[in-house]
Design an enzyme around this catalytic site. Structure first.
Site, PDB file in Angstrom:
ATOM      1  N   ALA A  42     -35.102 -18.949   2.871  1.00  0.00           N
ATOM      2  CA  ALA A  42     -33.624 -18.331   1.828  1.00  0.00           C
ATOM      3  C   ALA A  42     -33.309 -19.645   0.487  1.00  0.00           C
ATOM      4  O   ALA A  42     -33.305 -18.409  -0.380  1.00  0.00           O
ATOM      5  CB  ALA A  42     -32.967 -17.978   2.523  1.00  0.00           C
TER       6      ALA A  42
ATOM      7  N   TYR B  58     -33.469 -22.134   5.890  1.00  0.00           N
ATOM      8  CA  TYR B  58     -34.357 -23.281   4.466  1.00  0.00           C
ATOM      9  C   TYR B  58     -35.241 -22.435   4.008  1.00  0.00           C
ATOM     10  O   TYR B  58     -35.134 -22.466   2.329  1.00  0.00           O
ATOM     11  CB  TYR B  58     -35.290 -24.371   5.178  1.00  0.00           C
ATOM     12  CG  TYR B  58     -35.335 -25.612   4.124  1.00  0.00           C
ATOM     13  CD1 TYR B  58     -35.054 -26.590   3.650  1.00  0.00           C
ATOM     14  CD2 TYR B  58     -36.600 -25.574   4.450  1.00  0.00           C
ATOM     15  CE1 TYR B  58     -35.382 -27.224   3.220  1.00  0.00           C
ATOM     16  CE2 TYR B  58     -38.065 -26.267   3.699  1.00  0.00           C
ATOM     17  CZ  TYR B  58     -36.630 -27.035   3.188  1.00  0.00           C
ATOM     18  OH  TYR B  58     -37.229 -27.925   2.774  1.00  0.00           O
TER      19      TYR B  58
ATOM     20  N   ILE C  78     -21.802 -40.113  -9.570  1.00  0.00           N
ATOM     21  CA  ILE C  78     -21.846 -39.854  -7.825  1.00  0.00           C
ATOM     22  C   ILE C  78     -20.568 -38.534  -7.521  1.00  0.00           C
ATOM     23  O   ILE C  78     -20.372 -38.476  -8.750  1.00  0.00           O
ATOM     24  CB  ILE C  78     -20.386 -41.037  -7.811  1.00  0.00           C
ATOM     25  CG1 ILE C  78     -20.666 -42.271  -7.809  1.00  0.00           C
ATOM     26  CG2 ILE C  78     -19.328 -40.559  -6.274  1.00  0.00           C
ATOM     27  CD1 ILE C  78     -19.230 -42.979  -7.439  1.00  0.00           C
TER      28      ILE C  78
END
Length: 229
Positions: A146, A144, A52
């Site tokens: 970048a 996105y 997790i």
């Protein structure tokens, strides 16, 4: 039998890769953002292990993972999770920038840092699933692109740094693929979604597994996958 840590295994390309590796008997460690998602992943992939850690909070990954059992061997670290939000540079504020860079760039770099000692011992493989946007930025795709251009730089630097340690590094650049992310993109573009028009996730999975299975005398550094129609 290999041992693999995968992000983004819940859908799309990540699910296709996890399915293929599970079918051949490999050991899966799947990163989940919370306990509920971890339970879903264990149901989807019986026998898998879950870790997790929230990719949207890369500063907390070291602490979170340090509280959990981790693989003692790691043959590959597969960075497949990602987020996308379209919009012009003039419209998107720092919230979108920070979220996108955290998940797509900073978290993969941090996960790689955390698992490099294990990968070095196993002479493992780091795979970054990038995007065609990581090679060319188009209007409305600046944030996105970048993040993915930055991820390409991380992979290139890591490859040179870890070559002597026997760690292989591959970047995969898929074109538009029939995934839930693509559905979101098409909705943002105001265009219809037709899964048959794009690459099947399993085809990208084939490319990734080909890179993983390549004999040790060679390394696939960059792999571009384009729609065949």
């Amino acid at each position: 039998m290999g041992t693999h840590l995968i992000t983004g295994a819940g859908s799309g390309i990540g699910a296709a890769v996890a399915t293929r590796l599970a079918e051949r008997g490999d050991e899966l460690w799947l990163l989940a953002r919370d306990a509920n998602r971890a339970a879903v992943l264990r149901h989807l992939f019986p026998g898998s292990h879950t870790l997790i850690g929230d990719l949207a909070a890369p500063d907390r990954l070291s602490w979170a993972l340090g509280q959990q059992p981790q693989p003692v061997r790691l043959d590959s670290l597969l960075h497949i999770a990602g987020v996308v939000e379209l919009g012009t540079i003039g419209d998107l504020g720092t919230k979108v920038w920070n979220q996108t860079l955290a998940v797509n760039l900073v978290a993969p770099a941090e996960l790689t840092r955390l698992f490099l000692p294990t990968l070095r011992v196993s002479r493992g493989h780091v795979v970054f699933v990038n995007s065609s946007a990581g090679l060319t930025a188009h209007p409305d795709w600046g944030v996105y692109a970048a993040s993915k251009s930055g991820l390409r730089a991380v992979a290139d630097a890591l490859r040179g740094e870890e070559h002597a340690n026997g760690v292989r590094v591959t970047t995969v650049y898929p074109g538009r693929t029939a995934t839930p992310m693509q559905q979101k993109v098409r909705a943002q573009e105001g265009l219809p979604y037709d899964a048959d028009a794009w690459i099947a996730p399993d085809s990208v999975a084939t490319a990734i597994i080909t890179a993983l299975d390549l004999p040790r005398d060679a390394e696939i550094t960059d792999l571009t996958v384009r729609p065949g129609h």
